[in-house]
Design a protein around this motif. Structure first.
Motif, PDB file in Angstrom:
ATOM      1  N   ASN B   8      40.221  22.232  -0.269  1.00  0.00           N
ATOM      2  CA  ASN B   8      39.187  21.857  -1.216  1.00  0.00           C
ATOM      3  C   ASN B   8      37.806  22.219  -0.724  1.00  0.00           C
ATOM      4  O   ASN B   8      36.961  22.629  -1.475  1.00  0.00           O
ATOM      5  N   LEU B  15      34.595  22.837  -8.000  1.00  0.00           N
ATOM      6  CA  LEU B  15      35.082  21.581  -8.571  1.00  0.00           C
ATOM      7  C   LEU B  15      34.187  21.157  -9.719  1.00  0.00           C
ATOM      8  O   LEU B  15      32.987  21.378  -9.687  1.00  0.00           O
ATOM      9  N   HIS B  18      31.174  15.393 -10.680  1.00  0.00           N
ATOM     10  CA  HIS B  18      31.749  14.066 -10.778  1.00  0.00           C
ATOM     11  C   HIS B  18      31.748  13.589 -12.214  1.00  0.00           C
ATOM     12  O   HIS B  18      30.734  13.664 -12.889  1.00  0.00           O
ATOM     13  N   GLY B  21      35.690  14.659 -16.942  1.00  0.00           N
ATOM     14  CA  GLY B  21      37.139  14.764 -16.964  1.00  0.00           C
ATOM     15  C   GLY B  21      37.550  15.920 -17.841  1.00  0.00           C
ATOM     16  O   GLY B  21      36.716  16.656 -18.360  1.00  0.00           O
ATOM     17  N   GLU B 254      31.995   8.243  -3.907  1.00  0.00           N
ATOM     18  CA  GLU B 254      33.084   7.871  -4.808  1.00  0.00           C
ATOM     19  C   GLU B 254      32.547   7.646  -6.210  1.00  0.00           C
ATOM     20  O   GLU B 254      31.473   7.072  -6.390  1.00  0.00           O
ATOM     21  N   ALA B 256      34.145   6.394 -10.104  1.00  0.00           N
ATOM     22  CA  ALA B 256      35.330   5.952 -10.831  1.00  0.00           C
ATOM     23  C   ALA B 256      34.902   5.062 -11.986  1.00  0.00           C
ATOM     24  O   ALA B 256      33.789   4.523 -11.978  1.00  0.00           O
ATOM     25  N   ARG B 324      37.144  14.932  -3.979  1.00  0.00           N
ATOM     26  CA  ARG B 324      38.491  15.270  -4.398  1.00  0.00           C
ATOM     27  C   ARG B 324      38.868  14.371  -5.563  1.00  0.00           C
ATOM     28  O   ARG B 324      38.635  13.170  -5.541  1.00  0.00           O
ATOM     29  N   GLN B 325      39.438  14.963  -6.563  1.00  0.00           N
ATOM     30  CA  GLN B 325      39.828  14.227  -7.748  1.00  0.00           C
ATOM     31  C   GLN B 325      41.140  13.497  -7.436  1.00  0.00           C
ATOM     32  O   GLN B 325      42.140  14.144  -7.165  1.00  0.00           O
ATOM     33  N   ARG B 329      39.344  10.363 -13.846  1.00  0.00           N
ATOM     34  CA  ARG B 329      37.892  10.249 -13.723  1.00  0.00           C
ATOM     35  C   ARG B 329      37.500   9.624 -12.390  1.00  0.00           C
ATOM     36  O   ARG B 329      36.476   8.969 -12.265  1.00  0.00           O
ATOM     37  N   HIS B 330      38.336   9.808 -11.411  1.00  0.00           N
ATOM     38  CA  HIS B 330      38.137   9.158 -10.117  1.00  0.00           C
ATOM     39  C   HIS B 330      38.049  10.226  -9.034  1.00  0.00           C
ATOM     40  O   HIS B 330      39.007  10.942  -8.802  1.00  0.00           O
ATOM     41  N   SER B 331      36.893  10.327  -8.399  1.00  0.00           N
ATOM     42  CA  SER B 331      36.803  11.300  -7.322  1.00  0.00           C
ATOM     43  C   SER B 331      36.237  10.662  -6.065  1.00  0.00           C
ATOM     44  O   SER B 331      35.408   9.751  -6.127  1.00  0.00           O
TER      45      SER B 331
END
Ligand SMILES: Nc1ncnc2c1ncn2[C@@H]1O[C@H](COP(=O)(O)OP(=O)(O)OP(=O)(O)O)[C@@H](O)[C@H]1O
Ligand SMILES: Nc1ncnc2c1ncn2[C@@H]1O[C@H](COP(=O)(O)OP(=O)(O)OP(=O)(O)O)[C@@H](O)[C@H]1O
Ligand code: SF4
Ligand code: SF4
Ligand SMILES: [Mg+2]
Ligand SMILES: [Mg+2]
Lengths: 319, 343
Positions: B8, B15, B18, B21, B254, B256, B324-325, B329-331
């Motif tokens: 990654n 990517l 954030h 989605g 983070e 989310a 990183r996903q 919708r959480h990275s």
């Protein structure tokens, strides 16, 4: 055993100039009674200006009450600046929020911690040095930190130094006025843990003042809720938060966002917090109280027992 | 176990930012690779973030992590000494490096901002009515009776009683909470697509704080504008926002949906932050005290959180984690996620 008892304390400050008209007063603290038990914590919560800090200063004898009395270990506090008062001061220490103002920036951390020992004439220079090392260690600082100056430390480290200084003369009472309010959450947790550990270890009584109900609940055995200079409710910490009885306490508790629920049980209060210079008559909370009735506008509710360990000042919730 | 993260890191720039989605609508603002340095001190190390239209996004993190600088950079509010890189797009317009005249139009128009201290943001010598009508003139071209009527509506919308008579008040005649309501009214004057609220309630009493936060939430829902709420208080952010980003040392570590972040956080820092909050009910557990302090000036060579992280392993001190996903919708930016064993 009761370490500290405030008995019906009142403190007022004159408003405006004495030359014109009848003198008006701001009543900062109005008939406050509370206890701090040995080795236990009493927390005071309430919004800005409700008289928390004034109560704390009176508890330490730093400011005289206009009426009412302070008993420390069962005896009235001696007059400020009397010899007896100075001797007693080492038993009672203050920790407050603004650490940069509290610490002389020209002194090293070690010298700052040693200063109260010298002031109170505790030990000789060798034993003081030893005690400073112990205190540094006790609050989680290394000896390297002892050689630094306050501005070279982080906010959390400075709060540790303030705490070490307060602990130096081995007090039996600490009054903590917003000790963690200026700190980041992670550092706040360090200081809160440290304070609770030290209390366990040393058996100190704490009067813990904060506007943050979460922190107060966490550290306190008993909570005193103040509104406009008066105690509106007091009792066991968990009971106060889980079943607040006074309408103001209910609003205050509901305004604390829950994790994860947020403001699910939020009770909106109409109006704005009133100014202490312009106190409503009757129950000071009546202009914002959802339960207010006629009697509330006319007479001041007294703080009376509600159940075994709870006291509430409200005409309505008592019935 | 860690190979995925290393892969990654090579393709990180590709990517998605954030929060966008697979099914994302066009964002209200999209920030990519935002960097800010003051002199030779870098303070933002590549912030990637998109705010979707109509969503309420929270930004949390400790003092100095770059929450305010991110949005000040986007709005061109940093001093000249700041070096800014990356981009911040609203529609086709990139705000980074945009001309001052363009930024002046965007600020208070498409994007509005409110700050912690309403008293210092308001002009003490002007009546609040005049300050609101000025914003209406600038951003909506309204004047005279129309502006006054609209100002009255705005005060009403932000919950100030007897709005018409309050227009003549000066800021010092109002409480802190009322002044913050006035600031919100001014911010709403330009009908923004996006409102940035930077610690909007930190200076206010608890009961007023809850009122203002819920007011912001209601307005966001009613008007459909996007809201970014910056705060160090995760509980307050969670009460108002749909989604939250946690920042640490100039990066987002983070992102989310709110509920996921609170109940199933993945990044060690997020977990530690949540553990540091005194619980509002239930048993009193010992708080998580995060040792040390965030890095000053320069970042450590590996993960910025490594010096304080209880789960750090050797590679954390040498490699930089990339986002990183882990779910739609959480990275998360952490090297040990793949190992899945740091719990
Ligand atoms: N020395 C003083 N002279 C005049 N008024 C004072 C003085 N000290 C305090 N007051 C007033 O008394 C009231 C209570 O003040 P106090 O500092 O005890 O409140 P507090 O609950 O500690 O508030 P905060 O949460 O803002 O610290 C306030 O209205 C304050 O302005
Ligand atoms: N004008 C400036 N000049 C130099 N450094 C700055 C300037 N503004 C901010 N910084 C630095 O940038 C970093 C990020 O600051 P920022 O204000 O974004 O923090 P924050 O996350 O908003 O913190 P807080 O919760 O304290 O508001 C800090 O280290 C700060 O010292
Ligand atoms: S006495 Fe009346 S106004 Fe005061 S808190 Fe009780 S119900 Fe409300
Ligand atoms: S990358 Fe390593 S040091 Fe960084 S948060 Fe994850 S486990 Fe901790
Ligand atoms: Mg105070
Ligand atoms: Mg900030």
């Amino acid at each position: 055993m009761t370490l500290l008892r405030l008995n019906n304390i009142t403190r007022r400050f004159p408003l405006g100039s004495p030359l014109y008209g009848p003198r008006k007063y701001l009543v900062a603290v109005d008939g406050v009674s509370l206890d701090v038990e040995m080795g236990r914590t009493t927390g005071i919560v309430g919004e800005s200006g409700c008289g928390k800090s004034t109560t704390g200063r009176i508890a330490l004898g730093l400011e005289p009450p206009d009426s009412g009395g302070v008993l420390f270990q069962g005896f009235p506090l001696p007059r400020i600046d009397s010899k007896k008062w100075r001797a007693q001061r080492r038993q009672m220490q203050l920790v407050f929020q603004d650490t940069l103002a509290a610490l002389d920036r020209r002194m090293t951390v070690s010298a700052l911690i040693a200063e109260p020992l010298a002031i109170h004439g505790i030990g000789d220079s060798a034993s003081r040095e030893q005690r400073v090392a112990e205190l540094l260690h006790g609050v989680g600082l290394g000896e390297d930190h002892g050689r630094l100056y306050p501005h070279q430390l982080s906010g959390g480290q400075r709060q540790r130094v303030v705490l070490a200084r307060a602990l130096a003369p081995k007090p039996s009472l600490l009054v903590c006025d917003e000790p963690v309010s200026a700190l980041d959450l992670s550092v706040q947790a360090q200081i809160v843990n440290l304070l609770m550990d030290l209390q366990q270890e040393l058996g100190i009584g704490l009067l813990f003042i904060s506007h943050d109900l979460r922190v107060v609940r966490h550290v306190s055995d008993r909570i005193v809720v103040m509104y406009l200079g008066r105690v509106v409710e007091q009792g066991r910490a968990d009971a106060i938060i889980d079943q607040p009885a006074h309408p103001y306490t209910q609003a205050l508790v509901s305004a604390m966002p829950r994790l994860p629920g947020g403001f699910d049980h939020y009770v909106a209060l109409p109006g704005e917090p009133p100014s202490p210079t312009d106190r409503p008559c009757g129950c000071p909370f009546h202009p914002r109280c959802p339960l207010a009735r006629d009697v509330c506008r006319q007479s001041l509710p007294e703080l009376l027992p509600l159940g075994p360990e709870r006291q509430v000042a409200c005409h309505v919730v008592r019935h | 176990m860690l190979h995925k993260s290393f892969q990654n890191s090579a393709g990180a720039a590709l990517l998605p930012a954030h929060g966008i989605g697979a099914s994302a609508t066009k964002p209200a603002i999209s920030i990519a690779g935002l960097r800010v340095a003051f002199g030779d001190v870098p303070v933002l190390h590549g912030v990637d973030l998109a705010v979707n239209k109509g969503e309420a996004l929270g930004i949390v993190g400790e003092s100095g992590c770059g929450k305010s600088v991110t949005w000040r950079a986007v709005l061109g509010l940093l001093p000249k000494s700041a070096e800014i890189g990356g981009e911040a797009r609203i529609g086709d317009l990139d705000l980074v490096g945009a001309r001052q005249s363009v930024l002046d139009r965007v600020r208070g128009g498409r994007i509005a901002m409110i700050f912690q201290d309403p008293a210092s943001a308001l002009n003490p010598v002007h009546r609040i009515g005049a300050q609101i009508t000025e914003a209406l003139r600038l951003h909506r071209g309204l004047s005279g009776a129309a502006a006054r009527a609209q100002a009255c509506c705005l005060l009403d919308q932000v919950g100030i009683a007897a709005a018409a008579s309050r227009l003549n008040a000066y800021p010092h005649e109002l409480s802190g909470g009322q002044n913050q309501r006035v600031m919100i009214a001014i911010a709403l004057a330009g009908r923004p697509e996006l409102l940035i609220a930077d610690e909007p309630t930190t200076a206010l009493d608890a009961t007023v704080q809850a009122q203002i936060l819920l007011l912001l939430k209601d307005i966001q829902r009613d008007t459909g504008m996007a809201l970014v709420m910056i705060s160090h208080d995760l509980a307050a952010v969670a009460a108002v926002c749909d989604r939250a980003c946690v920042m640490y040392a100039g990066q987002i570590v983070e992102t989310a949906p709110k509920h996921t972040l609170l109940t199933a956080p993945e990044h060690p820092y997020t977990r530690d932050l949540i553990g540091a909050i005194p619980p509002s009910h239930g048993p009193r557990m010992r708080l998580t005290a995060i040792a040390g302090a965030p890095p000053q000036r320069n970042l450590p060579p590996g993960c910025a959180y490594a010096p304080r992280c209880r789960h750090a392993i050797a590679v954390c001190r040498t490699s930089r984690p990339e986002p990183r996903q882990v779910a739609a919708r959480h990275s998360v930016r952490c090297l040990r996620l793949d190992a899945g064993t740091y719990q």
